[in-house]
Scaffold this active site. Structure first.
Site, PDB file in Angstrom:
ATOM      1  N   GLU A   1       5.475  -3.736  11.889  1.00  0.00           N
ATOM      2  CA  GLU A   1       4.393  -2.745  11.813  1.00  0.00           C
ATOM      3  C   GLU A   1       3.252  -3.409  11.074  1.00  0.00           C
ATOM      4  O   GLU A   1       3.417  -3.833   9.928  1.00  0.00           O
ATOM      5  CB  GLU A   1       4.859  -1.473  11.082  1.00  0.00           C
ATOM      6  CG  GLU A   1       5.685  -0.544  11.943  1.00  0.00           C
ATOM      7  CD  GLU A   1       4.958  -0.064  13.196  1.00  0.00           C
ATOM      8  OE1 GLU A   1       3.708  -0.042  13.205  1.00  0.00           O
ATOM      9  OE2 GLU A   1       5.638   0.255  14.181  1.00  0.00           O
TER      10      GLU A   1
ATOM     11  N   CYS B   1      -2.869   1.694   6.694  1.00  0.00           N
ATOM     12  CA  CYS B   1      -2.895   1.034   8.000  1.00  0.00           C
ATOM     13  C   CYS B   1      -3.467   1.981   9.057  1.00  0.00           C
ATOM     14  O   CYS B   1      -4.023   1.535  10.055  1.00  0.00           O
ATOM     15  CB  CYS B   1      -1.501   0.593   8.382  1.00  0.00           C
ATOM     16  SG  CYS B   1      -0.284   1.890   8.180  1.00  0.00           S
TER      17      CYS B   1
ATOM     18  N   GLU C   1       9.761   2.987  13.968  1.00  0.00           N
ATOM     19  CA  GLU C   1      10.390   3.381  12.709  1.00  0.00           C
ATOM     20  C   GLU C   1      10.392   4.905  12.601  1.00  0.00           C
ATOM     21  O   GLU C   1       9.587   5.587  13.220  1.00  0.00           O
ATOM     22  CB  GLU C   1       9.590   2.819  11.536  1.00  0.00           C
ATOM     23  CG  GLU C   1       9.496   1.303  11.573  1.00  0.00           C
ATOM     24  CD  GLU C   1       9.241   0.695  10.210  1.00  0.00           C
ATOM     25  OE1 GLU C   1      10.196   0.559   9.438  1.00  0.00           O
ATOM     26  OE2 GLU C   1       8.086   0.348   9.927  1.00  0.00           O
TER      27      GLU C   1
ATOM     28  N   ASN D   1       0.792  -1.235   0.000  1.00  0.00           N
ATOM     29  CA  ASN D   1       0.000   0.000   0.000  1.00  0.00           C
ATOM     30  C   ASN D   1       0.826   1.289   0.000  1.00  0.00           C
ATOM     31  O   ASN D   1       0.299   2.340  -0.337  1.00  0.00           O
ATOM     32  CB  ASN D   1      -1.012  -0.006   1.153  1.00  0.00           C
ATOM     33  CG  ASN D   1      -0.360   0.010   2.501  1.00  0.00           C
ATOM     34  OD1 ASN D   1       0.734  -0.512   2.680  1.00  0.00           O
ATOM     35  ND2 ASN D   1      -1.020   0.600   3.468  1.00  0.00           N
TER      36      ASN D   1
END
Ligand code: NAD
Length: 480
Positions: free
Chosen positions: A249, A283, A461, A149
């Site tokens: 993640e 997300c 991150e 994505n």
């Protein structure tokens, strides 16, 4: 059609196997043919990274700065062209594609600077005559596995810090969107990275994923994707003979709370953007709309009106707000959840129809469910499409409880004009990222990104916090 090859040990490797990359806005448009790496090629990439690591780990930080800056400069100079490639292969609009490419360029620029800012600490010892130094060193070979994505931003936010801090990289992008990862690899290859420091292996997770996950020479795995795959990654990392550092993640089901005192226009815009833009395939998408009863009906009416204005069409067509769903499998999943919502007794207030456009693509009208309850599947599970559920609540206290009632914890948001409630929500939301009067999706590139609970595992991150994953700390004692 020429095949885009894998990049291993500083060479483009002729492909034994390849697959077409299809445009979801127009399934007759083949974006390109992309190699599918074999298990032997994945092994070769790790061997090349292993050979390159000792010299790269000790390379001059200014050399790393210059390489990363060259990557940043080229990405930014080509943002229109790369944004177009991104929109064509993934289906987000051209504006969103260019925005994502810009972010990738900015991330490389940020981590170029980080390469020359690696610092240590000196401590006074508790023993006489001894000096204590704490320094940071690269971890080693980092395997990266990325989702479809964000085809360039996610590879960028893993590769840039890994290289900045002196690690070697083997990356496997999602097989649905190899185009942007290949373009990025081509830029990195020409920016002067020594042979073997950076390697690209395109292919299916089911075919080569376990080579990356189980290889003894891989020291760390950075993964972004679904919870199911993330669990397999974590298991492989901790059951290896020498356990690997791991960063996951994963999914989300982010809540956006709308209180009675919200500015209605702000709330409607935050909800429409957060839930439906980029086809809901983020997300951080805000797909649980938790609305207090005093504003509920006005909000639903406003959001439905806004949804009617959203243009769903070819990602590259001017005026499109929402591109297609990424592929047939994801479209089937979205439609399945829309049917589940109706069966569960939620009211489909608007949308949810498969759409036909001039070109044959995976077009879906965004869908809004109302009269939802917290036990429904459409409220609890990540759909990963343009489908949102409205939950009616009595007051702020119930809204906070419902917002936190999820196994996920990536992002959250609140629309309110009350400083008291905004502050309380920021402190008490269970999410890793909180937004006030903003969509739940949409982040800066220089600060940490990540979640809590089932959404994330391991160090954060992005931004300076990326140093925790991509370096390891050494404590040295010297008798002075
Ligand atoms: P996915 O888990 O299906 O695939 C992710 C990657 O894992 C792909 O490269 C895939 O090829 C690989 N893979 C699949 N099976 C594997 C295996 N057995 N071994 C090794 N690798 C394997 O996820 P997806 O459908 O590509 O992406 C969508 C998901 O990603 C959603 O859940 C979304 O929320 C999540 N996501 C999370 C973030 C975040 O930062 N939290 C960002 C973007 C997407």
């Amino acid at each position: 059609m020429t095949v885009h090859q894998n990049f291993i040990g500083g060479e483009w490797i002729p492909a034994g196997n390849a697959a077409p990359n299809i445009n979801p806005s127009d399934v007759t448009d083949v974006v390109g043919e992309y190699a599918r790496a074999s298990r032997a090629e994945a092994d070769a990439a790790i061997a090349a990274a292993k050979a390159a690591f000792p010299a790269w780990a000790r390379s001059n930080p200014h050399e790393r700065y210059e390489i990363l800056m060259r990557v940043s400069t080229e990405i930014l100079a080509r943002k229109e062209e790369l944004g177009r490639l991104l929109a064509r292969e993934e289906g987000k609009t051209l504006a969103d594609g260019i925005g994502e490419v810009t972010r990738a360029g900015q991330i490389f620029g940020y981590f170029a600077g980080e390469a020359v800012r690696i610092a240590g600490e000196k401590f006074a010892s508790t023993r006489p005559g001894i000096e204590v130094d704490v320094t940071r060193e690269p971890v080693g070979i980092v395997a990266m596995i990325t989702p479809w994505n964000f085809p360039i931003a996610i590879p960028a936010w893993k590769i840039a810090p890994a290289l900045a801090y002196g690690n070697c990289v083997v990356i496997k992008p999602a097989d649905l969107v190899p185009g942007c990862a290949w373009a990025l690899a081509d830029i990195i290859a020409r920016a002067g990275v020594p042979k073997g420091v950076f390697n690209l292996v395109m292919g299916r997770g089911s075919e080569i994923g376990d080579v990356l996950l189980n290889h003894d020479d891989v020291a760390a795995i950075s993964f972004t994707g679904s919870v199911g795959t993330g669990r397999k990654v974590a298991q492989a990392a901790v059951t290896a003979p020498v356990m690997k550092k791991v960063q996951l993640e994963m999914g989300g089901k982010s809540p956006l709370v709308i209180l009675d005192d919200a500015d209605l226009a702000v709330a409607v815009e935050a909800a429409a953007n957060g839930a439906f833009y980029q086809t809901g395939q983020r997300c951080t998408a805000g797909t649980r709309l938790v609305v207090t009863e005093g504003i509920h009906d006005r909000f639903v009416e406003g959001l439905v009106e806004r949804m009617k204005q959203l243009v769903v069409d070819d990602a590259l067509k001017p005026g499109t707000n929402i591109g297609p769903v990424v592929d047939q499998n994801q479209l089937d999943q979205d439609l399945r959840y829309i049917a589940i919502g109706q069966k569960e007794g939620a009211r489909l207030a608007w949308g949810g129809e498969r759409l036909n456009r001039d070109k044959q693509g995976f077009y879906l009208q965004p869908a809004l469910f109302t009269e939802c309850s917290t036990d429904m599947q459409i409220v609890r599970e990540e759909i990963f499409g343009p489908v949102a559920a409205v939950l009616r609540v009595k007051d702020y206290d119930e809204a906070l409880k419902v917002a936190n009632d999820t196994t996920f914890g990536l992002s959250s948001g609140i629309c309110t004009t009350s400083l008291k409630h905004a502050t309380h929500f920021k402190r008490n939301s269970d999410a890793g990222m909180v937004n006030v009067n903003l969509p739940t999706a949409g982040v800066d590139y220089h600060v940490p990104f990540g979640g809590r609970k089932g959404s994330s595992y391991g160090p954060r991150e992005q931004g300076h916090y990326a140093i925790e994953f991509y370096t390891t700390v050494k404590t040295s004692y010297t008798l002075a």
